[in-house]
Design a protein around this motif. Structure first.
Motif, PDB file in Angstrom:
ATOM      1  N   ALA A 263    -107.304  23.661  -9.044  1.00  0.00           N
ATOM      2  CA  ALA A 263    -107.043  24.678  -9.989  1.00  0.00           C
ATOM      3  C   ALA A 263    -106.110  24.096 -11.326  1.00  0.00           C
ATOM      4  CB  ALA A 263    -106.533  25.795  -9.402  1.00  0.00           C
ATOM      5  N   GLN A 264    -104.840  23.439 -10.632  1.00  0.00           N
ATOM      6  CA  GLN A 264    -103.861  23.029 -11.672  1.00  0.00           C
ATOM      7  C   GLN A 264    -104.386  21.858 -12.531  1.00  0.00           C
ATOM      8  OE1 GLN A 264    -100.465  21.943  -9.184  1.00  0.00           O
ATOM      9  NE2 GLN A 264    -100.182  23.826  -8.476  1.00  0.00           N
ATOM     10  N   ILE A 265    -104.953  20.739 -11.997  1.00  0.00           N
ATOM     11  CA  ILE A 265    -105.757  19.706 -12.745  1.00  0.00           C
ATOM     12  C   ILE A 265    -106.800  20.564 -13.586  1.00  0.00           C
ATOM     13  CG2 ILE A 265    -107.221  17.739 -12.376  1.00  0.00           C
ATOM     14  CD1 ILE A 265    -105.854  17.416  -9.576  1.00  0.00           C
TER      15      ILE A 265
ATOM     16  N   ARG B 253    -115.755  16.315  -7.178  1.00  0.00           N
ATOM     17  CA  ARG B 253    -116.096  17.379  -8.216  1.00  0.00           C
ATOM     18  C   ARG B 253    -115.214  17.283  -9.392  1.00  0.00           C
ATOM     19  NH1 ARG B 253    -114.587  23.967  -6.840  1.00  0.00           N
ATOM     20  NH2 ARG B 253    -115.298  24.562  -8.751  1.00  0.00           N
ATOM     21  N   LEU B 254    -113.929  16.677  -9.378  1.00  0.00           N
ATOM     22  CA  LEU B 254    -113.345  16.570 -10.514  1.00  0.00           C
ATOM     23  C   LEU B 254    -113.752  14.974 -11.263  1.00  0.00           C
ATOM     24  CD1 LEU B 254    -109.746  16.747  -9.120  1.00  0.00           C
ATOM     25  CD2 LEU B 254    -110.433  18.167 -10.755  1.00  0.00           C
ATOM     26  N   GLU B 255    -114.492  14.245 -10.650  1.00  0.00           N
ATOM     27  CA  GLU B 255    -115.183  13.110 -11.296  1.00  0.00           C
ATOM     28  C   GLU B 255    -116.473  13.850 -12.018  1.00  0.00           C
ATOM     29  OE1 GLU B 255    -115.577   8.872  -9.358  1.00  0.00           O
ATOM     30  OE2 GLU B 255    -117.598  10.179  -8.830  1.00  0.00           O
TER      31      GLU B 255
ATOM     32  N   LYS C   9    -112.671  15.237 -15.059  1.00  0.00           N
ATOM     33  CA  LYS C   9    -111.387  15.542 -14.776  1.00  0.00           C
ATOM     34  C   LYS C   9    -110.668  14.196 -14.193  1.00  0.00           C
ATOM     35  CE  LYS C   9    -110.909  19.680 -16.652  1.00  0.00           C
ATOM     36  NZ  LYS C   9    -110.484  19.687 -17.931  1.00  0.00           N
ATOM     37  N   ALA C  10    -111.746  13.212 -13.385  1.00  0.00           N
ATOM     38  CA  ALA C  10    -111.037  12.375 -12.873  1.00  0.00           C
ATOM     39  C   ALA C  10    -112.032  11.009 -13.345  1.00  0.00           C
ATOM     40  CB  ALA C  10    -111.250  12.608 -11.297  1.00  0.00           C
TER      41      ALA C  10
ATOM     42  N   LEU D  97    -106.647  10.285 -11.888  1.00  0.00           N
ATOM     43  CA  LEU D  97    -107.110  11.345 -12.785  1.00  0.00           C
ATOM     44  C   LEU D  97    -107.123  11.042 -14.230  1.00  0.00           C
ATOM     45  CD1 LEU D  97    -104.902  14.029 -10.754  1.00  0.00           C
ATOM     46  CD2 LEU D  97    -107.553  13.730 -10.654  1.00  0.00           C
ATOM     47  N   GLN D  98    -107.707  11.849 -15.184  1.00  0.00           N
ATOM     48  CA  GLN D  98    -107.757  11.390 -16.699  1.00  0.00           C
ATOM     49  C   GLN D  98    -106.493  11.016 -17.184  1.00  0.00           C
ATOM     50  OE1 GLN D  98    -110.029  10.344 -18.404  1.00  0.00           O
ATOM     51  NE2 GLN D  98    -112.023  10.876 -17.237  1.00  0.00           N
ATOM     52  N   PRO D  99    -105.393  11.747 -16.928  1.00  0.00           N
ATOM     53  CA  PRO D  99    -104.009  11.177 -17.598  1.00  0.00           C
ATOM     54  C   PRO D  99    -103.498  10.039 -17.265  1.00  0.00           C
ATOM     55  CG  PRO D  99    -104.047  13.519 -16.886  1.00  0.00           C
ATOM     56  CD  PRO D  99    -105.317  12.935 -16.346  1.00  0.00           C
ATOM     57  N   GLY D 100    -104.101   9.353 -15.923  1.00  0.00           N
ATOM     58  CA  GLY D 100    -103.790   8.169 -15.355  1.00  0.00           C
ATOM     59  C   GLY D 100    -104.364   6.870 -16.049  1.00  0.00           C
TER      60      GLY D 100
END
Length: 245
Positions: A59-61, A80-82, A86-87, A213-216
């Motif tokens: 949820a936070q991501i 799922r994030l991928e 988001k990943a 994750l995307q920010p990385g």
């Protein structure tokens, strides 16, 4: 000159060292703290750890939390994030396979077959929230397989994550509970209390995946951490806490 070169190298490493915000499933807290210390000593990069339930991290991501790496307690959340963008694609891998134990802080209370679930007169049985914590979901699957879910449901107390579940049991607020083997194992042995290691066939595999994750994306520290998790040094630490690889 050699000393000057060494100092210049150290200064370059410090200047280029990253701080990597990492979301870490609560069950993996102890091994990851050791890995993070070794990672910093070996690379100069610092892993800044946040511990919690995988579902809450999801949820936070999705709401923009700046984590660069996720160490999940399952394999479905990173996938799922991928899918949701988001990943970073093709960075996901399994870093550990978790083990579930029924544990009590009282020596001799939990038998080696887990029969206490059917015969014990305990008031409270602690489990992690199955909606947000994969170890909680695994615990519910075990009780379903054993046919004790209906009888035990009135006695259940839920922790927000596996760390809080462990606290319920270690404090005596619950006589026993389903926790991660890594929380009660030190140097390959269960260090305190009494426990039943739940056979793997009683629940779906607790395959724990890591993902960038995307920010990385493009961040040297985040990429180095994911690589470090696959190193012999990190894998040896992971195994001492009862995980398989």
């Amino acid at each position: 000159m050699a000393m000057a070169g060494c100092l210049l190298g150290m200064a370059w490493q410090a200047a280029h060292a990253d701080t990597v915000p990492v979301a870490v499933a609560a069950n993996f807290a102890a091994p990851m703290q050791k890995i993070a210390a070794a990672f910093e000593a070996d690379t100069g990069h610092k892993a800044e750890l946040s511990l919690g339930a995988t579902g809450k991290f999801y949820a936070q991501i999705t709401h923009g939390a700046p984590f660069q790496v996720l160490l999940s307690a399952d394999d479905t959340t990173p996938a799922r994030l991928e899918r949701e963008g988001k990943a970073v694609a093709n960075t996901r891998f399994s870093y550990a396979i978790g083990s579930l134990v029924l544990w009590s802080a009282q020596p001799g209370y939990v038998d080696a077959q887990g029969a206490v679930l059917k015969t014990g007169d305990f008031r409270h049985l602690a489990v992690a929230n199955p909606r947000t914590a994969p170890y909680g979901m695994a615990a519910m699957q075990v009780m379903d397989k054993l046919g004790v879910s209906a009888a035990l449901r009135p006695r259940l107390v839920q922790g927000e994550n596996i760390a809080q579940t462990f606290q319920f049991v270690s404090s005596g607020n619950a006589a026993l509970g389903f926790v991660a083997l890594s929380q009660v194992m030190v140097d390959g042995k269960i260090s305190q209390g009494s426990a039943w290691q739940v056979p793997a066939h009683l629940h779906a595999p607790i395959r724990q995946d890591a993902v960038l994750l995307q920010p990385g994306q493009g961040k040297p520290g985040a990429l180095a951490l994911l690589q470090y998790l696959r190193s012999d040094k990190a894998r040896a630490i992971i195994q001492t806490y009862g995980y398989s690889l």
